[in-house]
Each structure stands twice: as C-alpha cells, then as structure tokens.
Design a protein around this motif. Structure first.
Motif, short mmCIF file in Angstrom:
data_model
loop_
_atom_site.label_atom_id
_atom_site.label_comp_id
_atom_site.label_asym_id
_atom_site.label_seq_id
_atom_site.Cartn_x
_atom_site.Cartn_y
_atom_site.Cartn_z
N SER A 182 43.65 -32.80 24.23
CA SER A 182 44.24 -32.30 22.76
C SER A 182 45.83 -32.18 22.64
O SER A 182 46.46 -31.63 23.33
N ALA A 262 37.97 -28.34 13.66
CA ALA A 262 38.66 -27.36 14.80
C ALA A 262 38.78 -25.92 13.92
O ALA A 262 38.70 -24.77 14.37
N TRP A 269 42.17 -24.46 18.41
CA TRP A 269 41.80 -25.59 19.59
C TRP A 269 41.62 -24.47 20.98
O TRP A 269 42.20 -23.38 20.94
#
Length: 322
Positions: A182, A262, A269
């Motif tokens: 990420s 998201a 996240w």
C-alpha cells in the motif's frame, strides 16, 4: 453487489464525523485559552523538550508553541473526522485526550517559571495523559451507540454456482500466494514518523513516541502476503510476524471477487473493522471477499483475487461446506 444510494450512505457518517471532531475541537479551544489566561505567568521561550529524566533540554517560543499545538490538534482532528468509522470512534477520543493533556501539562510545567532551563516535566505526566485518554476512549465508545451500525454490504449467501472455482482432480493439491503493498499506508506512516521526529526537536518530547505508536502498526500492514491453501486464508505482514489474520477453511462459506472503495466503504487503509465485515485494505480496487460461517465477511485487496477465490471455493467444496 448491491449498493445503497449515496444520500443514505452519508446520513450516518455526518453524525459520526461530528462526534469524532468534537474532542479535537474542545482540545484545540482549551489549549489556546491556557496561554490567554496564563500569559503573564509563562516564560518566553517555554521549555518544551525534556530528557528522559524530565530536565528541560529544548525550548520553543511561547507563541510558536501555542500555534504548533493548536495546528497539530486540528490536523489530527481533520484526519480522524475524514476517516473514522463507528467501531473506531473511541480512538479519536483517545488521541485527542492523550495529546491535549500532554500539551496542557507541558504548559503547566512552565507556569511561574523564572528560568525555563530549570523547568522539570515528570514522567508521571505520561501516566496522567494515558489516564485521561483512557477515560475519553470509554466516553467515545459509549457515544458510538448514538450512531446506527452500518448494514452489511456486498453479496448475500455463500458461493453460488457462478462463483469462481478451479478444476482440481480428486487427489490434487494446490496453493496460491501473492504479496501486495500500500503506497498510501507507507507514505502516511513515514510522514507521521517524520512529523514526530520534527515535533520531538521543536515541541514536547512525547510527540515522537506518540507518532511511532500510530505509524508503526500502519507500516507493519503496508506490505502483506496473502496465502490460500488447504488450511484456509492467511494474511500476514511481510515485515514482522504480527499482525496476522487467518480464516480457517472450515469457517469459509464462500469466496468471491469484488471491487471496493477504500475510503467510502472502509474509511481508509490498513486493518478495518465494520459492523458486519473486517478487512485488510491496502488500496481501492480488486479484493478477495470471504464469507464466514457466522455470516460476517473478510476482505483483502490483492491482485489476482479471482484465482484465490476460485481455489478457496474448490477447497471448501471438498469439505462439504458449499
């Protein structure tokens, strides 16, 4: 996948965001008031950085410290307000209470000090701040009951006939593994650590531990490996042994692929908890979604999620679950 109208989805967050912003607004209002009320009793500069023994070893101008603390409270408040979810409201109140108390105690330590070099900030301040933060965390948890729980999202039931499956022979074994990362989590974690380091140099010494407390768990989940095999689904950090999420094959009622947002669906996240689902969300896009025997869902954003879902459905079907 069914999606509620946008207007309905926004009704609950409005109240939730107001409750998340409230402790930061109160702290950001009370903090400058301390300077206004005690302006004639505070030295300039203030002692704002302390050694492990509590002795002053760094100083900041009175006005600069007032502005720095207020901006930090408002910035954290904005972040929590934008990303908070019902199950994490307590965290917003904990953060506001912990940081607001630490800043206020540092100002109190400087009260009536003739020489800022002689100011001492005892380690007991941390215990006081933790206690206040704990009380406010309980208050935030209680206030979360004022927000209706989010309804379940996504497909209902287990894996239907259209769910993906792999064509495996009766005696064949198979496994699937994929690493994913990420960029937002990595960037946020590094920015928090950098901000904490800068705050440790310019502001009160507890800022770096506080930033690390928030940033390190995020960085641990910034890169994960997703494994699917005869034991079920496992998601673990590639950097440290924990955190680790395991869903046993016996608890899997079905698996599918879904496009997720998201921010809109999970509020950010990392490891996310909602009313009827949890997830390791590293980005928006393709996600492997597993429906558990309890009816709850677990989602993880990972490339090639369809292959992982197909293998899980095939393995679960062998166990007679589907």
């Amino acid at each position: 996948m069914t999606t509620a109208p946008l207007s309905a989805a926004l009704r609950v967050p409005t109240r939730l965001r107001a409750l998340a912003a409230l402790p930061f607004v109160l702290a950001a209002t009370a903090y400058p008031l301390l300077f206004a009320v005690w302006s004639g009793r505070l030295p300039d500069p203030l002692a704002t950085h302390f050694s492990t023994g509590g002795e002053a070893d760094g100083y900041t101008g009175r006005t600069a410290f007032a502005v720095l603390g207020t901006v930090l409270l408002l910035a954290l408040g904005a972040g929590w307000t934008a990303l908070v979810r019902r199950g994490a409201l307590w965290g917003a109140w904990l953060t506001a209470g912990l940081l607001g108390t630490l800043l206020g105690l540092v100002v109190g330590d400087n009260l009536d000090a003739a020489d800022p070099a002689r100011v001492v900030s005892p380690l007991s301040n941390l215990a006081v701040a933790a206690a206040v933060g704990g009380v406010l965390a309980l208050a935030g948890h209680a206030l979360s009951r004022l927000v209706p729980p989010e309804g379940p999202a996504g497909a209902e039931g287990g894996a239907g006939p259209d769910a993906p499956r792999l064509d495996l022979g009766a005696g064949e074994l198979a496994g699937w593994s994929r690493a994913t990362a990420s960029a937002p989590l990595t960037a946020l974690g590094l920015l928090l650590l950098a901000g904490g380091a800068a705050g440790a140099l310019l502001g009160p010494w507890p800022l770096l531990p506080l930033a690390a407390l928030i940033a390190v768990p995020g960085l641990a989940l910034a890169r994960v490996r997703v494994n699917v095999d005869r034991h079920g689904l496992t998601v673990r950090s590639t950097l440290v042994p924990r955190p680790r999420v395991h869903v046993p094959l016996a608890d899997i009622a079905g698996a599918d692929v879904r496009q997720v947002d998201a921010l809109r669906e999970f509020g950010g996240w990392g490891y996310r908890v909602r009313a009827h689902r949890t997830g390791v969300v590293l980005r928006s896009g393709e996600a492997l979604v597993v429906r558990r025997g309890s009816g709850r869902e677990f989602a993880v954003t990972v490339p090639d999620a369809r292959t992982a879902a197909a293998l899980l459905n095939t393995l679960a079907e062998r166990r007679g679950r589907l």
